[in-house]
Design an enzyme around this catalytic site. Structure first.
Site, short mmCIF file in Angstrom:
data_model
loop_
_atom_site.label_atom_id
_atom_site.label_comp_id
_atom_site.label_asym_id
_atom_site.label_seq_id
_atom_site.Cartn_x
_atom_site.Cartn_y
_atom_site.Cartn_z
CD GLU A 95 1.68 -5.71 8.16
OE1 GLU A 95 1.78 -6.94 7.95
OE2 GLU A 95 2.52 -4.88 7.76
CG HIS A 141 -0.25 0.05 2.52
ND1 HIS A 141 0.34 1.20 3.03
CD2 HIS A 141 -0.04 -0.91 3.44
CE1 HIS A 141 0.87 0.94 4.20
NE2 HIS A 141 0.66 -0.34 4.47
#
Length: 190
Positions: free
Chosen positions: A81, A10
């Site tokens: 994550e 990201h």
């Protein structure tokens, strides 16, 4: 045809810029992160993908959208994550002041995930990716993608420590001659 997997970390967030561990806290991209995520569209324009997956967190989903894959992508909770537990939002230097010698990829996080937990999630993602010999693209965060790369190669989850990964970077996992020879074809291109 042998498949390949393009990994995209990201774009920048306030916490990635400051060095804070950002696991499950759902924070947006910064202006710089948005700009770099939009630049991914041009970088990836010449590639065709059959499938796209993204972490359900907004930093990954927004990067996916801005890169032009929002409509193709499926949210995959296994791409979340690392759960940093008690270390969420903290910098490594702060953690080391309390716990000298701590290493994420070796020690994991209290009240969060251990390397084996993240490795198990990465293994499930890899199994789904290897179901088809096609081209897939994956949008997620740095530490899970590093573990995913290690597991792709058959290494222990802890070996994700060897793979530095910048925000808005592109990496490619593939094969040398056949599926018994997984390789990293490209790493951390920014």
């Amino acid at each position: 045809m042998l498949g390949s997997v393009t990994l995209v970390r990201h774009g920048e967030t306030a916490w990635s810029a400051s060095g804070q561990h950002t696991g499950r806290t759902d924070i947006p991209l910064t202006e710089v992160g948005e700009r770099k995520a939009r630049a991914l569209r041009e970088r990836l324009a010449s590639a065709a993908f059959d499938r796209a997956f993204a972490s359900p967190l907004k930093r990954a989903m927004r990067t996916c959208e801005l890169a032009g894959f929002g409509e193709l992508a499926k949210a995959d909770p296994d791409l979340l994550e690392w759960d940093y537990g008690d270390y969420e939002g903290r910098k490594t230097s702060e953690i080391l002041a309390e716990r000298p010698g701590w290493r994420l990829f070796r020690d994991g996080c209290p009240h969060g995930e251990q390397p084996a937990d993240v490795g198990a999630r990465a293994d499930r993602v890899i199994a789904r990716l290897r179901e088809k010999d096609d081209r897939a693209i994956v949008f997620s965060s740095g530490h899970i993608l590093r573990v995913l790369a290690a597991r792709w190669l058959g290494l222990a989850p802890s070996e994700g420590r060897l793979f530095k990964l910048d925000t808005a970077s592109v990496s490619i996992l593939g094969y040398e001659h056949d599926k018994s020879e997984p390789v990293i074809a490209l790493w951390n291109q920014v």
